[in-house]
Structures are given as C-alpha cells and as structure tokens.
Scaffold this active site. Sequence first.
Site, short mmCIF file in Angstrom:
data_model
loop_
_atom_site.label_atom_id
_atom_site.label_comp_id
_atom_site.label_asym_id
_atom_site.label_seq_id
_atom_site.Cartn_x
_atom_site.Cartn_y
_atom_site.Cartn_z
N HIS A 13 27.09 8.79 23.95
CA HIS A 13 26.45 7.76 24.77
C HIS A 13 25.40 6.94 24.02
O HIS A 13 24.84 6.01 24.56
CB HIS A 13 25.78 8.40 25.99
C1 UD1 Z 1 18.82 7.79 28.32
C2 UD1 Z 1 17.83 8.04 27.17
C3 UD1 Z 1 18.52 8.85 26.09
C4 UD1 Z 1 19.10 10.13 26.66
C5 UD1 Z 1 20.03 9.77 27.82
C6 UD1 Z 1 20.55 11.03 28.45
C7 UD1 Z 1 16.19 6.25 26.82
C8 UD1 Z 1 15.79 5.15 25.91
N1 UD1 Z 1 17.40 6.79 26.57
O1 UD1 Z 1 19.88 7.00 27.79
O2 UD1 Z 1 17.56 9.20 25.11
O3 UD1 Z 1 19.83 10.81 25.66
O4 UD1 Z 1 19.29 9.03 28.79
O5 UD1 Z 1 21.58 10.78 29.36
O6 UD1 Z 1 15.45 6.62 27.69
N2 UD1 Z 1 23.35 4.29 34.23
C9 UD1 Z 1 24.03 4.51 35.39
N3 UD1 Z 1 23.61 5.51 36.20
C10 UD1 Z 1 22.53 6.28 35.91
C11 UD1 Z 1 21.84 6.03 34.71
C12 UD1 Z 1 22.26 5.04 33.89
O7 UD1 Z 1 25.00 3.84 35.69
O8 UD1 Z 1 22.20 7.20 36.70
C13 UD1 Z 1 23.84 3.23 33.31
C14 UD1 Z 1 23.22 1.88 33.54
O9 UD1 Z 1 24.17 0.92 33.29
C15 UD1 Z 1 22.16 1.82 32.48
C16 UD1 Z 1 22.80 2.60 31.35
O10 UD1 Z 1 23.56 3.61 31.99
O11 UD1 Z 1 21.82 0.53 32.13
C17 UD1 Z 1 21.81 3.20 30.40
O12 UD1 Z 1 20.87 4.03 31.10
P1 UD1 Z 1 19.41 4.29 30.48
O13 UD1 Z 1 18.69 5.26 31.33
O14 UD1 Z 1 18.75 3.01 30.14
O15 UD1 Z 1 19.72 4.97 29.09
P2 UD1 Z 1 20.77 6.12 28.74
O16 UD1 Z 1 21.84 5.53 27.89
O17 UD1 Z 1 21.15 6.90 29.95
#
Ligand code: UD1
Length: 358
Positions: free
Chosen positions: A199
């Site tokens: 991811h």
């Molecule tokens: C985040 C952390 C990463 C960690 C990961 C664990 C940061 C910078 N990154 O990355 O270090 O390893 O979590 O999973 O904090 N989204 C959904 N549903 C959710 C959450 C996210 O659809 O419940 C999608 C959204 O499109 C979002 C994208 O995933 O924009 C990224 O989510 P985000 O929380 O920004 O970062 P992660 O890639 O999950």
Amino acid sequence: MVGARPNFIKLAPVARALAARGARHVIVHTGQHYDPEMSEAFFRDLDLPRPDHALEVGSGSHARQTAAIMERLEPVCEAAAPDVVLVYGDVNSTVAAALVAAKLGIAVGHVEAGLRSGDRTMPEELNRVVTDHVADLLLAPSRDAVANLRGEGLPAARIHFVGNVMIDSLAAALAAARALDAPARYGVRPGDYTVVTLHRPGNVDDPATLCELLGTLASLAREGPVLFPVHPRTQARIRTLGVSVDGRDGPRLVRPLPYLDMLGLVADAALVITDSGGLQEETTWLGVPCVTVRPNTERPITCTAGTNRLVSPRREAIREAARTARAARPPAPPAIERWDGCTGERIAAVVCDGARFE
Ligand code: UD1
C-alpha cells in the site's frame, strides 16, 4: 489518540494495562481510517472499548488531513486536560496529535519512538522525526531506536526502552487467531501459500511499478496460492489501471482482513511479501520468511535478527528473494529483547509511576 489501522493494534495492550491500574484513559479516534474493515473490525478483534471521541476527519491531502485533526483535537484536549497524550506509530494522526498536545503544554508520550528509515521522501519518516522531537516520553521498541534518538541529541532521561507493543497484541491473540482456522476458510493449506500486502505510495502510486508488482504476483501465483488483502489506496490504484488481476490462476485479491484472520493466515504462511512496517515485525516474531518491497526499513532489526529481507519492486528481484527467504526459514523464531508481550505494562509503568526502562 489513534487514527489508522496499525495504531489500533498498538493501543490495545496499553489500554488494558492502564485499565488494570485504574488510570483514567480517554480514547480519541481521529477517523483517518474509517472503512469498517480498516477500523471497526479492529476494535472488535482487539476487544477495544469504543472511542470516547470520534473526530471523523476522513481522507485528504497530508496538509488537509493533518490540519483537520489538529483543529478538531485541540478542544478535546483542552476539555479533557490529560496529564499525558499518548500517540502511536508514524501516521499523520500521530504527528498532528503530538503537535496539538505539545503546544497546549501537555506531555506527549510517543509509542514506537526512534524508528528511522533515513528516507525523508516517506511521509512516515517526517512524522517520526517531528513527533520524537516534541515528545516528552520516548517509548522505544528496540535498542537501535534508542541509539537513533541519542544520535539526534534527545536527552537520555526522556528515552525508555519499553519494547515492541505490537508483539503484545500478537502474543495475546495468536491462540484465538489459530482457533479460527483462517487457512481452511480461505481455501489454502498451512505452509503452502504466500500472503501479500502492498500500500505504500512508492509501490502503488506509479502505474508502471504497480503493473510490475501485479505481474510478479501473477507469476508467483502460478507456483502456489497467493492471497492479497487489498488496502483501499491500492484498490483505488488498481481500478484506475483498468487491468484484470484476479484471474483463475492469478493472485486472490480480497478485501482488507480483520486482525485475527490476518494473523492466522500470516502465522501459517510459507512467505509474506509486504511493504508494511508491522508485518516485518510480526513475521520476525513468528519466524515466517518475509520479503519487504522497499529500498530501506525503519525496522532494521527485522533484517539483522529476523526473517526479513529488502528488495526492489522488480519481478526477478522479488522472485529471487522469495526463493532465498523460503530456503532460509529459521528452525525457530528469533528471540528479540523486550519483544516479550509485556510492553503495554512497561508503558503504563512509565506513564503512571514514572518508572524507567533503560
Ligand atoms: C496510512 C499511513 C501509513 C500506514 C497505513 C496503514 C500516513 C501518512 N500513512 O496510509 O503509514 O502504513 O495508513 O494502513 O498516515 N482510504 C479508504 N478508507 C479508509 C482509509 C483510507 O478508502 O478507511 C483510502 C482513501 O482513498 C485515502 C487513501 O486510502 O485517500 C489513503 O489513506 P491515508 O490514511 O491517507 O493513508 P494510507 O495509505 O492508509
């Protein structure tokens, strides 16, 4: 204060240890992760109490997400007036909460302090550095993390070598996870399959890299079952590629798994291919071979003492590392100092009693 999937796993042992001491513990969920599979399922599997406050910030750019957390957390901290705000890991919620608390003059405890990849292109690295430099209690998981903090000039009095709290959750949940017989439910035989998670922006945001990785998984799947629980970020990127990956002989793509199912599958896997931080540690503790698709790791102990090896996102490199890792499977898992299931208790002792762990 928690926000993202790996935070919940780290919170559980601390919440239990604080509850056992009768300490007042207010849980704030920022809402960085909000899908039921990324959040609620973890609260259920880890037997966590419902959060006292849900900030519901959701997704956004780094600045927007971090700012929204700060704005919504400040009044909660002012009203609760805690002695310490505990923050976990290296996600955006971690650094946002650390800044809010520090600026209100509230002590900050950073669980998982001192990890460094040395790679400032990773958002997590910036989150780690900033959080550690505003924290008052640096709760380090390993001796290399202690050395990093000392090397950055942070005072020894702030640093506590408490061990790895993620391992507390793993050790406590392993029997329950095995009892669920996840391999049978996912149609694989123990010791005969690969589990994959990917991811990181560095692996999934560039279409060419993602294509190369999906092609690699397809080639591995022709030799044995490959189970791939797909993070929402990765799912979105695969959708925009418009390719079909989940063929009859290809890797099996599934929704993100609950904690106990994932643990049960990882514990009996022949191999794990990942870019997650937590899985590098969990596979090390379990003695399961792990190939990490990253140029560096903030958890070097998983390579020097554990089962982990780093590899570039190229098909031949991954296939070669997979072969070597499987052949080098250790007869027994390594014992790593203070990865012993008692870290939550040590953290509670530091926070509540001012105990020191050197
Ligand atoms: C985040 C952390 C990463 C960690 C990961 C664990 C940061 C910078 N990154 O990355 O270090 O390893 O979590 O999973 O904090 N989204 C959904 N549903 C959710 C959450 C996210 O659809 O419940 C999608 C959204 O499109 C979002 C994208 O995933 O924009 C990224 O989510 P985000 O929380 O920004 O970062 P992660 O890639 O999950």
